[in-house]
Scaffold this motif. Sequence first.
Motif, PDB file in Angstrom:
ATOM      1  N   GLY A 151       0.815  -1.210   0.000  1.00 43.83           N
ATOM      2  CA  GLY A 151       0.000   0.000   0.000  1.00 43.83           C
ATOM      3  C   GLY A 151       0.845   1.256   0.000  1.00 43.83           C
ATOM      4  O   GLY A 151       0.333   2.361  -0.202  1.00 43.83           O
ATOM      5  N   LEU A 156      10.783   1.125   4.442  1.00 47.20           N
ATOM      6  CA  LEU A 156      10.483   1.215   5.875  1.00 47.20           C
ATOM      7  C   LEU A 156      10.921  -0.049   6.612  1.00 47.20           C
ATOM      8  O   LEU A 156      11.562   0.019   7.659  1.00 47.20           O
ATOM      9  N   LEU A 239       8.654  -5.625  14.985  1.00 41.55           N
ATOM     10  CA  LEU A 239       8.219  -5.433  16.365  1.00 41.55           C
ATOM     11  C   LEU A 239       8.858  -6.455  17.301  1.00 41.55           C
ATOM     12  O   LEU A 239       9.360  -6.105  18.372  1.00 41.55           O
TER      13      LEU A 239
ATOM     14  N   PHE B 174      -2.298  -3.263  17.318  1.00 41.61           N
ATOM     15  CA  PHE B 174      -1.900  -3.659  15.963  1.00 41.61           C
ATOM     16  C   PHE B 174      -2.178  -5.153  15.873  1.00 41.61           C
ATOM     17  O   PHE B 174      -1.575  -5.954  16.595  1.00 41.61           O
ATOM     18  N   ALA B 289       9.047   3.710  19.582  1.00 45.84           N
ATOM     19  CA  ALA B 289       9.651   3.335  18.288  1.00 45.84           C
ATOM     20  C   ALA B 289       8.647   2.541  17.451  1.00 45.84           C
ATOM     21  O   ALA B 289       8.562   2.711  16.227  1.00 45.84           O
ATOM     22  N   ALA B 290       7.888   1.680  18.118  1.00 47.15           N
ATOM     23  CA  ALA B 290       6.847   0.926  17.401  1.00 47.15           C
ATOM     24  C   ALA B 290       5.785   1.887  16.868  1.00 47.15           C
ATOM     25  O   ALA B 290       5.353   1.775  15.714  1.00 47.15           O
ATOM     26  N   MET B 293       6.903   3.543  13.804  1.00 50.76           N
ATOM     27  CA  MET B 293       6.788   2.674  12.633  1.00 50.76           C
ATOM     28  C   MET B 293       5.354   2.659  12.107  1.00 50.76           C
ATOM     29  O   MET B 293       5.126   2.754  10.898  1.00 50.76           O
ATOM     30  N   PHE B 294       4.387   2.552  13.008  1.00 51.64           N
ATOM     31  CA  PHE B 294       2.975   2.565  12.578  1.00 51.64           C
ATOM     32  C   PHE B 294       2.656   3.888  11.865  1.00 51.64           C
ATOM     33  O   PHE B 294       1.982   3.903  10.827  1.00 51.64           O
ATOM     34  N   ALA B 296       4.737   5.789  10.300  1.00 52.99           N
ATOM     35  CA  ALA B 296       5.430   5.824   9.004  1.00 52.99           C
ATOM     36  C   ALA B 296       4.675   4.984   7.963  1.00 52.99           C
ATOM     37  O   ALA B 296       4.684   5.308   6.773  1.00 52.99           O
ATOM     38  N   ILE B 297       4.044   3.903   8.384  1.00 53.56           N
ATOM     39  CA  ILE B 297       3.222   3.097   7.457  1.00 53.56           C
ATOM     40  C   ILE B 297       2.059   3.953   6.961  1.00 53.56           C
ATOM     41  O   ILE B 297       1.816   4.065   5.763  1.00 53.56           O
ATOM     42  N   GLN B 300       2.601   6.834   4.486  1.00 53.21           N
ATOM     43  CA  GLN B 300       2.763   6.472   3.070  1.00 53.21           C
ATOM     44  C   GLN B 300       1.416   6.257   2.387  1.00 53.21           C
ATOM     45  O   GLN B 300       1.363   5.902   1.212  1.00 53.21           O
ATOM     46  N   GLY B 301       0.352   6.368   3.159  1.00 51.96           N
ATOM     47  CA  GLY B 301      -0.967   6.080   2.602  1.00 51.96           C
ATOM     48  C   GLY B 301      -1.325   4.602   2.699  1.00 51.96           C
ATOM     49  O   GLY B 301      -2.363   4.176   2.199  1.00 51.96           O
ATOM     50  N   ALA B 302      -0.463   3.828   3.346  1.00 51.99           N
ATOM     51  CA  ALA B 302      -0.769   2.402   3.548  1.00 51.99           C
ATOM     52  C   ALA B 302      -1.620   2.267   4.814  1.00 51.99           C
ATOM     53  O   ALA B 302      -1.578   3.124   5.693  1.00 51.99           O
TER      54      ALA B 302
END
Lengths: 338, 338
Positions: A151, A156, A239, B174, B289-290, B293-294, B296-297, B300-302
């Motif tokens: 997506g 990353l 993770l 998540f 940090a987790a 990452m979420f 950053a996902i 990106q539009g993901a």
Amino acid sequence: MSGVHMTLDELRALARAKLRVVGLAPDHADAVAETMVSGERDGCASHGIYRLLVAAGSVKSGVAVPDAVPEVSEPAPALVKVDGKGGFAQLPFERGLPLLAEKARRHGIAALAITNAVHFAALWPEVEAVTQQGLVALAFTPNHAWVAPAGGTKPLFGTNPIAFGWPRPGGDPFVFDFATTEVARGEIELHRRAGKPVPETWGYDAQGQPTTDAKAVLDGAMRTFGGHKGSALAAMVELLAGPLIGDMTSSESLAADGGRMGSPIGGELILALDPKGFLGANLEDRFAAAEAMFAAIEAQGARLPSARRYAARAISLSEGVTIPAPLYADIMAIGSNQ
Amino acid sequence: MSGVHMTLDELRALARAKLRVVGLAPDHADAVAETMVSGERDGCASHGIYRLLVAAGSVKSGVAVPDAVPEVSEPAPALVKVDGKGGFAQLPFERGLPLLAEKARRHGIAALAITNAVHFAALWPEVEAVTQQGLVALAFTPNHAWVAPAGGTKPLFGTNPIAFGWPRPGGDPFVFDFATTEVARGEIELHRRAGKPVPETWGYDAQGQPTTDAKAVLDGAMRTFGGHKGSALAAMVELLAGPLIGDMTSSESLAADGGRMGSPIGGELILALDPKGFLGANLEDRFAAAEAMFAAIEAQGARLPSARRYAARAISLSEGVTIPAPLYADIMAIGSNQ
């Protein structure tokens, strides 16, 4: 193939010697050599003795601490942690394995986290070592941010391999070890060197557009395998073997690398389950059920995941291996110009 | 959509009542109802209240023991086992969860095996329940032999889902939960009902040939997702949640079903890891940090894996749900002709 023929013992002696020459402490040199010999033995050229050049480079450039003393701790009854102190990951694994096995047998399940260690090798040598203790193993490690989430199109995740091992009485274990990417990064590199285009499904360029240019993918982002499912698994690896064990995500790792393009420094998580734990006296019957499943896979003409490696191993053990002449020359030159 | 509008409380009360009417013991009825309400709430129609019909059928046909008393045991310090005694899997999970959480906190990692239980639901309600304890979760379950290994064409594996959950401070966890097949079995069933062809990548007919006939795939073999990687994961699920915990492979489960076409009876393995175990005082920093990452996902539009479910949940919680009229009629008829 034109090259230099060697027994595995000769190869091991050469690898150990060369790693010492570049300044690796003897215990690190022996542990690292063993991984490379295993790769070469199993026909995995890209994770074989060629990695001597990579490891030597990591020491020379200061990416790996050559005499790091791994620090073993037990943060909880079923947890083992080994801080690699910036050295290669092989010795920390060796130091942690006995305790992992002991804890798995005592508690039924246990986990080993290796942190702050330099990773350049496959995971299968480690899950195989756990199966040799009669235990079931799962292993995960992130690396550098080279892969886009499904997506998205920007790097990353790392290539984030997952490995699994199941001990098979009287035989080689059932082992798999694969990156959660559509294709191995080394495969894209080979296409780049050969000047060959890559399929559009492999990745994106730096502008986030699909491309068939191998170099553009290496400078852009690789794709996960299996669409959103592979992407979800890649996130899980981040993770589990990053933040959960106190180490970095692939994104943090690449940032920490600061453009050196060195091997990733970070974490690895290995879970071990003792089959005797849940099974007790039922173990023999249920291990026979697993064997029946393996037999049913092969009866369809399908291969077990590590079949090719084990076939190569059998030949290497009896006949030795042949190191390509140019690689042999590069290896022999290690240390000569230091 | 034309249908009957209900609050989640009303839906829960209806599900509990109907499950009692078909003869399910009250504790089982409540646990099973909760799973169905969760599915309906999250917009998963195929795992929602529709499953009342499936569960009622399982009781009527004798596939599920309606008043099974789950037997909890502790085969090792970090292991919990719950023998479902042939009843639905929800109550065994409820009975095992507190002990799993306690053991994970004490030892750093723990495992819960549910055996001899009837499975008809998704795994995400269970990994989500583990994350609500502040723990990281992994879950696996085989089912019936409907899926060919990569390189073969005959059914051997189940659809073998893998689920993972990571607790997020102050937010929904998540969570992902997916079958290791190219497509859900229900999706093929929908194509069959609609008389629509399926892509050739979904499966094989009973002669092992690629086919676009949905019924032929249902009678033949589905394909794993992601080629040999998905196939390796499917084999892992068989081993972990079958033989390792003393339960059946999907092949054994289908044989035991003896053509009744009932819900699979078998095993499920749930692993729980305590983030405090490895992290200690470092927890807040690494959970940040987790979160990075979420973010950053999403930047990106993901989408995060469960985003669609959580969006549906928010609406259901405030506005209730609408049950399609034909389904509501079928549900109201449960018990009336027994």
